[in-house]
Design an enzyme around this catalytic site. Structure first.
Site, PDB file in Angstrom:
ATOM      1  N   TYR A   1      52.969  32.081  27.048  1.00 37.51           N
ATOM      2  CA  TYR A   1      52.659  32.424  28.426  1.00 37.51           C
ATOM      3  C   TYR A   1      53.752  31.845  29.328  1.00 37.51           C
ATOM      4  O   TYR A   1      53.857  30.634  29.520  1.00 37.51           O
ATOM      5  CB  TYR A   1      51.315  31.848  28.851  1.00 37.51           C
ATOM      6  CG  TYR A   1      50.101  32.483  28.200  1.00 37.51           C
ATOM      7  CD1 TYR A   1      50.181  33.699  27.545  1.00 37.51           C
ATOM      8  CD2 TYR A   1      48.857  31.865  28.252  1.00 37.51           C
ATOM      9  CE1 TYR A   1      49.065  34.282  26.952  1.00 37.51           C
ATOM     10  CE2 TYR A   1      47.731  32.443  27.680  1.00 37.51           C
ATOM     11  CZ  TYR A   1      47.845  33.644  27.026  1.00 37.51           C
ATOM     12  OH  TYR A   1      46.733  34.208  26.446  1.00 37.51           O
TER      13      TYR A   1
ATOM     14  N   PHE B   1      39.864  40.312  28.261  1.00 40.52           N
ATOM     15  CA  PHE B   1      39.721  41.517  29.093  1.00 40.52           C
ATOM     16  C   PHE B   1      38.233  41.714  29.429  1.00 40.52           C
ATOM     17  O   PHE B   1      37.679  42.801  29.226  1.00 40.52           O
ATOM     18  CB  PHE B   1      40.267  42.758  28.384  1.00 40.52           C
ATOM     19  CG  PHE B   1      41.731  42.713  28.062  1.00 40.52           C
ATOM     20  CD1 PHE B   1      42.590  41.882  28.746  1.00 40.52           C
ATOM     21  CD2 PHE B   1      42.263  43.512  27.043  1.00 40.52           C
ATOM     22  CE1 PHE B   1      43.943  41.840  28.447  1.00 40.52           C
ATOM     23  CE2 PHE B   1      43.610  43.477  26.739  1.00 40.52           C
ATOM     24  CZ  PHE B   1      44.456  42.644  27.434  1.00 40.52           C
ATOM     25  N   PRO B   2      37.546  40.679  29.940  1.00 38.40           N
ATOM     26  CA  PRO B   2      36.093  40.763  30.136  1.00 38.40           C
ATOM     27  C   PRO B   2      35.656  41.751  31.207  1.00 38.40           C
ATOM     28  O   PRO B   2      34.483  42.107  31.263  1.00 38.40           O
ATOM     29  CB  PRO B   2      35.721  39.332  30.538  1.00 38.40           C
ATOM     30  CG  PRO B   2      36.960  38.798  31.190  1.00 38.40           C
ATOM     31  CD  PRO B   2      38.091  39.385  30.388  1.00 38.40           C
ATOM     32  N   LEU B   3      36.598  42.205  32.034  1.00 39.69           N
ATOM     33  CA  LEU B   3      36.267  43.193  33.056  1.00 39.69           C
ATOM     34  C   LEU B   3      36.993  44.513  32.829  1.00 39.69           C
ATOM     35  O   LEU B   3      37.038  45.367  33.709  1.00 39.69           O
ATOM     36  CB  LEU B   3      36.601  42.642  34.453  1.00 39.69           C
ATOM     37  CG  LEU B   3      35.764  41.437  34.883  1.00 39.69           C
ATOM     38  CD1 LEU B   3      36.255  40.896  36.215  1.00 39.69           C
ATOM     39  CD2 LEU B   3      34.288  41.796  34.964  1.00 39.69           C
ATOM     40  N   GLY B   4      37.543  44.689  31.613  1.00 39.85           N
ATOM     41  CA  GLY B   4      38.273  45.918  31.314  1.00 39.85           C
ATOM     42  C   GLY B   4      39.522  46.035  32.167  1.00 39.85           C
ATOM     43  O   GLY B   4      39.992  45.070  32.761  1.00 39.85           O
ATOM     44  N   GLY B   5      40.059  47.254  32.227  1.00 41.26           N
ATOM     45  CA  GLY B   5      41.149  47.540  33.149  1.00 41.26           C
ATOM     46  C   GLY B   5      42.443  46.799  32.929  1.00 41.26           C
ATOM     47  O   GLY B   5      43.277  46.734  33.828  1.00 41.26           O
TER      48      GLY B   5
END
Length: 302
Positions: free
Chosen positions: A62, A216-220
């Protein structure tokens, strides 16, 4: 440092082998966007700790080590914060892709050594092996390595005291089963209200009491991938509960199993505080029925 919150307001706790951590943690990847303001990045990490966060997820790749160095400085004097890193890829500065696969046993060992140095630790509490055999970006050639060879290296590193606990990231159910005899503490996979491709892995973790860490807990996360916060049902539930759509999506994940642990990433203090408050959102049966009925798709591998 005085904490203004408590793990119970962050959704309770999850056991990571020898560690017990708040269910809402912090994913440090977005700190790489703060390379121009190191002090702001450090302040954000300290704010997360003040909110009760005691689990932070990172990786040497990162920001080519920048994020780990920020955490090293921000976490001085915070011995109770569990730092989790991942290996299986390394920084690739100056190239088209900022990271490259590093799946071979000797590369895994070298990655652990670099993480120890950049984090300023004598032992890393938990190291996730980020596999590269599923998803849109799959390793080739000598980067296709048997899980047994990789796990043997990680077990050796554990026995040497360089790492305390082993986890898995971006893996199939077959890989989880083959690795589980080594004593796996957690599994990280893409998973959200709109992306349940790895439902079988999630179910296995729930049944065997492995910590489940959805990224990616909220997608997108990539173009064309649906976003939880744009679903009409999510917006309607949020309006009814006086919450934000993102908080509803995160609360839904926490509701799926008691061993679910979130690593929510942001470089914004306001967004950090909003994320942490998701642990206090309660979804009733009506809300869960509405959310469970949302059509799901497939996402991407981090």
């Amino acid at each position: 440092m005085t904490q203004t919150s408590h793990p119970t307001s962050l959704g309770g706790t999850v056991n990571f082998a020898r560690y017990s951590v708040a269910r809402v943690g912090y994913g440090a990847m977005q700190l790489r966007n703060s390379s121009g303001d190191r002090e702001a990045a450090i302040a954000l990490v300290k704010r997360a700790i003040a909110l009760g966060v005691n689990h932070i997820d990172t990786a040497e790749f990162y920001g080519d080590g920048f994020v780990n160095h920020v955490l090293r400085d921000a976490l001085r004097g915070e011995p109770d914060v569990v730092v989790v890193t991942k290996i299986g890829a390394d920084p690739n500065p100056g190239q088209e892709s900022p990271i490259r696969f590093a799946q071979r046993p000797e590369e895994l060992r070298a990655s652990v050594e670099r993480n120890l140095k950049s984090l300023g630790l004598e032992q890393i509490p938990l190291v996730n092996l980020r596999r590269a055999d599923i998803g849109p970006h799959i390793a080739k050639g000598d980067q296709l390595v048997d899980i047994e060879d990789q796990i043997a290296t990680m077990v050796a590193l554990r026995e040497e005291g360089k790492i305390a606990t082993i986890g898995l990231s971006a893996v199939s159910l077959d890989i989880v089963r083959r690795a589980s005899s080594a004593g796996i503490a957690c599994v990280q996979n893409a998973y959200s209200l709109v992306d349940r491709e790895f439902e079988d892995v999630f179910r296995f973790c729930a049944e065997t009491n492995l910590a489940w860490v959805p990224f990616f807990p909220l997608g997108g996360a990539v173009r064309g991938m649906p976003k939880v916060t744009e679903q009409p049902e999510v917006i309607a539930v949020a309006d009814r509960l006086g919450a934000t759509p993102s908080q509803v999506g995160l609360a839904w994940l926490l509701k799926q199993s008691e061993n679910t642990l979130l690593i929510l990433g942001t470089s914004s203090v306001a967004h950090l505080e909003e994320n942490c408050a998701a642990g206090s959102v309660t979804l009733d049966e009506d809300a869960m029925r509405e959310l469970d009925a949302i059509k799901v798709g497939q996402g991407a591998i981090c």
